[in-house]
Design an enzyme around this catalytic site. Structure first.
Site, mmCIF file in Angstrom:
data_model
loop_
_atom_site.group_PDB
_atom_site.id
_atom_site.type_symbol
_atom_site.label_atom_id
_atom_site.label_comp_id
_atom_site.label_asym_id
_atom_site.label_seq_id
_atom_site.Cartn_x
_atom_site.Cartn_y
_atom_site.Cartn_z
ATOM 1 N N LYS A 116 0.818 -1.215 0.000
ATOM 2 C CA LYS A 116 0.000 0.000 0.000
ATOM 3 C C LYS A 116 0.851 1.263 0.000
ATOM 4 C CE LYS A 116 -4.395 -1.212 2.160
ATOM 5 N NZ LYS A 116 -5.077 -0.852 0.937
ATOM 6 N N GLU A 200 -3.948 7.528 7.517
ATOM 7 C CA GLU A 200 -4.809 8.307 6.623
ATOM 8 C C GLU A 200 -5.885 9.019 7.425
ATOM 9 O OE1 GLU A 200 -6.620 5.862 3.619
ATOM 10 O OE2 GLU A 200 -4.719 5.513 2.583
ATOM 11 N N HIS A 235 -16.576 -6.174 3.800
ATOM 12 C CA HIS A 235 -15.668 -6.073 2.658
ATOM 13 C C HIS A 235 -15.951 -7.074 1.549
ATOM 14 C CE1 HIS A 235 -13.651 -3.074 4.978
ATOM 15 N NE2 HIS A 235 -13.553 -3.912 5.983
ATOM 16 N N ARG A 292 -6.623 -7.285 -12.175
ATOM 17 C CA ARG A 292 -7.305 -8.449 -12.768
ATOM 18 C C ARG A 292 -8.651 -7.993 -13.308
ATOM 19 N NH1 ARG A 292 -8.307 -8.584 -7.111
ATOM 20 N NH2 ARG A 292 -10.514 -8.125 -6.767
HETATM 21 C C1 MV4 Z 1 -10.824 3.951 4.216
HETATM 22 C C2 MV4 Z 1 -12.084 4.296 4.741
HETATM 23 C C3 MV4 Z 1 -12.226 5.556 5.253
HETATM 24 N N1 MV4 Z 1 -11.166 6.416 5.257
HETATM 25 N N2 MV4 Z 1 -9.813 4.832 4.219
HETATM 26 C C4 MV4 Z 1 -11.792 -0.661 3.483
HETATM 27 C C5 MV4 Z 1 -11.182 -1.627 2.515
HETATM 28 C C6 MV4 Z 1 -9.894 -0.998 2.145
HETATM 29 N N3 MV4 Z 1 -9.567 -1.336 0.811
HETATM 30 C C7 MV4 Z 1 -10.099 0.453 2.342
HETATM 31 N N4 MV4 Z 1 -11.224 0.609 3.185
HETATM 32 C C8 MV4 Z 1 -11.582 1.809 3.689
HETATM 33 N N5 MV4 Z 1 -10.602 2.740 3.696
HETATM 34 C C9 MV4 Z 1 -9.998 6.044 4.738
HETATM 35 N N6 MV4 Z 1 -8.983 6.888 4.755
HETATM 36 C C10 MV4 Z 1 -13.125 3.358 4.706
HETATM 37 C C11 MV4 Z 1 -12.869 2.105 4.178
HETATM 38 C C12 MV4 Z 1 -13.977 1.187 4.180
HETATM 39 C C13 MV4 Z 1 -14.524 0.696 2.990
HETATM 40 C C14 MV4 Z 1 -14.038 1.060 1.742
HETATM 41 C C15 MV4 Z 1 -14.589 0.559 0.593
HETATM 42 C C16 MV4 Z 1 -15.651 -0.313 0.662
HETATM 43 C C17 MV4 Z 1 -16.157 -0.699 1.870
HETATM 44 C C18 MV4 Z 1 -15.595 -0.205 3.040
HETATM 45 C C19 MV4 Z 1 -16.133 -0.595 4.269
HETATM 46 C C20 MV4 Z 1 -15.581 -0.119 5.420
HETATM 47 C C21 MV4 Z 1 -14.498 0.763 5.371
#
Ligand code: MV4
Length: 671
Positions: A116, A200, A235, A292
């Site tokens: 990341k 973040e 997720h 992908r």
């Molecule tokens: C975040 C966020 C809020 N703020 N980053 C969850 C999966 C990972 N790929 C990134 N995710 C998140 N990152 C910041 N700075 C909230 C999430 C997140 C989320 C993102 C996409 C789809 C579903 C989610 C469910 C919970 C939290």
């Protein structure tokens, strides 16, 4: 173009790839585990090879075997699908070193997105917007604390090696920071073998909006609009749609261009997805890139009219992108629902079983079903619990939602618990219809997503009775229509007869009394169905597996699947399971042998006789219960109870002797 490719996957994605390859005149080699020998993807392919036992680690993850099979079968390229080997750099490299084309990006591009923090550094340089924060190499706790202060609260600690939501921790204030950091590092060490963190700003109620990109091997890249995948559960994506509701053309273009820049920054080739967090104020930030083809690619296909697997194959062969950016047009709205074998009423626990009845909606330009299973297939615990993807398209989002509801109502499965009812409630909910999307949607609207059943218990029982009676009548008619006795009802005109129908619904047994009212002039024949004190008037006719019922003046149509004595009724996206209850008559072979043994593991719920009682053949002696069902143990012959070995409430094992009776007179000979 390739003339033969190997598909290193199973299920719907393997079928999906084979479909396009065949359309392009390319032969397909399937691989499969022992469990998948009769799978749909194997049947669709031109040839297939066994990999090994059911476990993925011994089959679909065996890159060495797969490359060997590709070489032996003369395949020129390998399509990895998604999951399994699709983002495995070693496998991509091994393909190349064996002279096989990996239908995916170069290993170096997969690797670049593996960390990341490294990905963020690349994206920052390429000018792709990032969530403000820290992704540096200095992991000193005091440095991280300083960065946390700069970032502000609430903030999110993310494992550098994490992904898909694993290894994240929200920190609400500075006083929590040190403990949270220590815990997050410990978790990340254990889970990924790497304790490094990035920081973040924590976005509240963001949406997940991702861009489909394609790059060819000549340095060109395009984007094919976006998908909103905010409706997720732990997720796991549940619903995806394209285009994203309420996204302006300007934002689409800005996000699309950022995504292409992101892909080009890592010399990407092939299909990729750049995921963004989309904040409520319209700002968007790079989240991660998936190297992908994704599960949800069909919604993009539906609104662009393009076949993305065809794009992958052409690009992998070295051809230029099929379209320029200016030639990519969007039309209408598409939604995908993932049908999972899981139980929404029990915390979405994965479900397994046999798809004993499986009916899919009619496919058209509005409805598409991507699946890898057919009726009779087993859903096992070895693989992903996704049964199918249901994709709908229409001119507007509102119409697409209506299409989805209808298509879900026409998707009927019995034998395995599914989330169809949950999906139906989801697409029908007001907040979804109003596109109030964010990643917390499902958690926030839980109550809306498990609405009360549409049919009352009494309605289900009456309709089930109608189905059982009609199914029996149809079977009877089929076997007697040539017999002169088939006409016998004529001389029973204006009489009524009754029967008792015991039905189990949930864990409750109901005794229904059905009084059949034979033809009365000018009145259709119907049944009076008594449940307790209530009487329901039912007229029903079975057409195939569809019951046309009129219940107290309300005409209802519903489908049913009868499997042995178990009936699943399907009504408006819901299903109801009930059982035609039958007492287990002492299990014939048991009584033939005179054995008064427990037919299964269970509990003794009632002992109906006492020692010394004189009993008659067929008299109930003991009632047992197992799997919530009662079983009567009956006397196999006339006799006297000599001994009783169990009391009410005791548990007994299968085969245990329950009681002894001695036979009267010559009946003893049969012992
Ligand atoms: C975040 C966020 C809020 N703020 N980053 C969850 C999966 C990972 N790929 C990134 N995710 C998140 N990152 C910041 N700075 C909230 C999430 C997140 C989320 C993102 C996409 C789809 C579903 C989610 C469910 C919970 C939290």
């Amino acid at each position: 173009m390739f003339n033969k490719i190997l598909i290193a996957n199973r299920g719907e994605i393997a079928c999906r790839v084979i479909q396009t390859a065949h359309k392009m005149g390319i032969r397909c080699v399937a691989v499969h585990s022992e469990a998948d020998i009769n799978a749909r993807h194997v049947a669709m392919a031109d040839e297939a090879f066994l990999l090994g036992p059911a476990a993925s680690s011994e089959s679909y993850l065996r890159g060495d075997k797969i490359i060997d099979i590709a070489l032996r079968s003369g395949a020129q390229a390998i399509h990895p699908g998604y999951g399994f080997l699709s983002e495995n750099t070693q496998f991509a490299d091994a393909c190349a070193s064996n002279g096989l084309v990996f239908i995916g990006p170069p290993a170096s591009a997969i690797a670049a997105m593996g960390s990341k923090s490294a990905a963020k550094t690349i994206m920052e340089k390429a000018g792709v917007p990032l969530v403000p924060g820290y992704h540096g190499a200095n992991q000193d706790p005091s440095q991280l604390r300083t960065e946390a202060l700069k970032c502000g609260f609430p903030l999110l600690l993310k494992a550098v090696a994490g992904g898909g939501g694993k290894g994240m921790r929200v920190v609400n204030q500075l006083s929590e920071f040190d403990d949270a950091l220590a815990a997050a590092k410990r978790e990340a060490s254990n889970a990924f073998g790497n304790p490094d963190m990035l920081i973040e700003r924590y976005l509240l109620q963001p949406r997940h909006v991702e861009i489909q990109v394609f790059c060819d091997s000549h340095g060109q890249g395009v984007y094919l609009a976006e998908r909103d995948c905010s409706i997720q559960r732990r997720h796991q994506k549940v619903l995806e749609e394209a285009p994203a509701p309420n996204l302006s053309d300007a934002t689409r273009q800005a996000m699309g261009e950022a995504a292409v820049k992101a892909a080009q920054a890592i010399q990407y080739v092939g299909a990729g997805t750049v995921e963004f967090l989309y904040a409520s104020d319209g700002e968007f930030f790079f989240m991660e890139m998936n190297t992908r083809l994704q599960v949800e690619h069909p919604v993009t296909e539906m609104i662009t009219g393009q076949d993305l697997v065809e794009w992958q194959l052409r690009i992998a062969y070295g051809a230029p992108l099929p379209l320029l950016q200016s030639q990519i047009r969007l039309h209408g709205h598409a939604i995908e629902a993932r049908i999972y074998a899981e139980d929404p009423e029990h915390d979405f626990l994965p479900a397994t079983g046999t798809l004993s009845y499986l009916k899919t909606p009619l496919e058209s330009r509005h409805v598409r079903v991507d699946t890898g299973v057919i009726e009779g297939d087993e859903v096992s615990m070895h693989y992903d619990p996704m049964i199918a993807k249901l994709i709908v398209w229409d001119e507007t989002r509102e119409q697409a939602i209506n299409r989805m509801q209808q298509a879900l109502e026409h998707y009927r499965i019995s034998g395995v618990t599914t989330n169809i009812r949950f999906l139906h409630a989801l697409v029908d909910s007001q907040p979804f219809r109003q596109a109030e999307l964010d990643t917390g949607f499902i958690e926030q609207h839980q109550a809306l997503l498990s609405p009360p059943p549409k049919l009352s218990q009494a309605q289900v029982l009456v309709l089930a009775a109608g189905f059982f009676l009609q199914a029996q009548a149809v079977a009877h008619h089929a076997s007697t229509q040539l017999s002169p006795f088939a006409q016998q009802n004529n001389w029973r005109l204006n009489t009524a007869y009754r029967r008792i129908l015991p039905l189990m619904l949930g864990e409750q047994l109901h005794q229904l009394t059905i009084v059949h009212q034979l033809t009365i002039v000018h009145q259709p024949q119907h049944d009076d169905i008594h449940i307790g004190e209530q009487v329901y008037q039912l007229h029903a006719e079975l057409v195939g597996d569809c019951l046309h019922a009129t219940l107290d003046g309300h005409s209802i149509r519903l489908h049913g699947a009868l499997n042995d004595r178990q009936l699943t009724l399907f009504y408006q996206g819901e299903s109801y399971v009930c059982q035609h209850y039958q007492e287990q008559f002492g299990q014939q072979d048991h009584s033939a042998a005179g054995g008064l043994t427990a037919p299964m593991n269970g509990a003794v719920v009632a002992v109906m006789v006492a020692k010394g009682d004189v009993v008659q053949a067929g008299q109930t002696l003991v009632i047992m219960e197992a799997m919530k069902m009662e079983h009567a143990i009956k006397a196999p012959f006339d006799g006297v109870v000599e001994a009783i070995y169990f009391n009410e409430g005791e548990l007994v094992a299968d085969g245990a002797e329950l009681l002894a009776i001695s036979a009267t007179e010559q009946e003893a000979v049969s012992l």
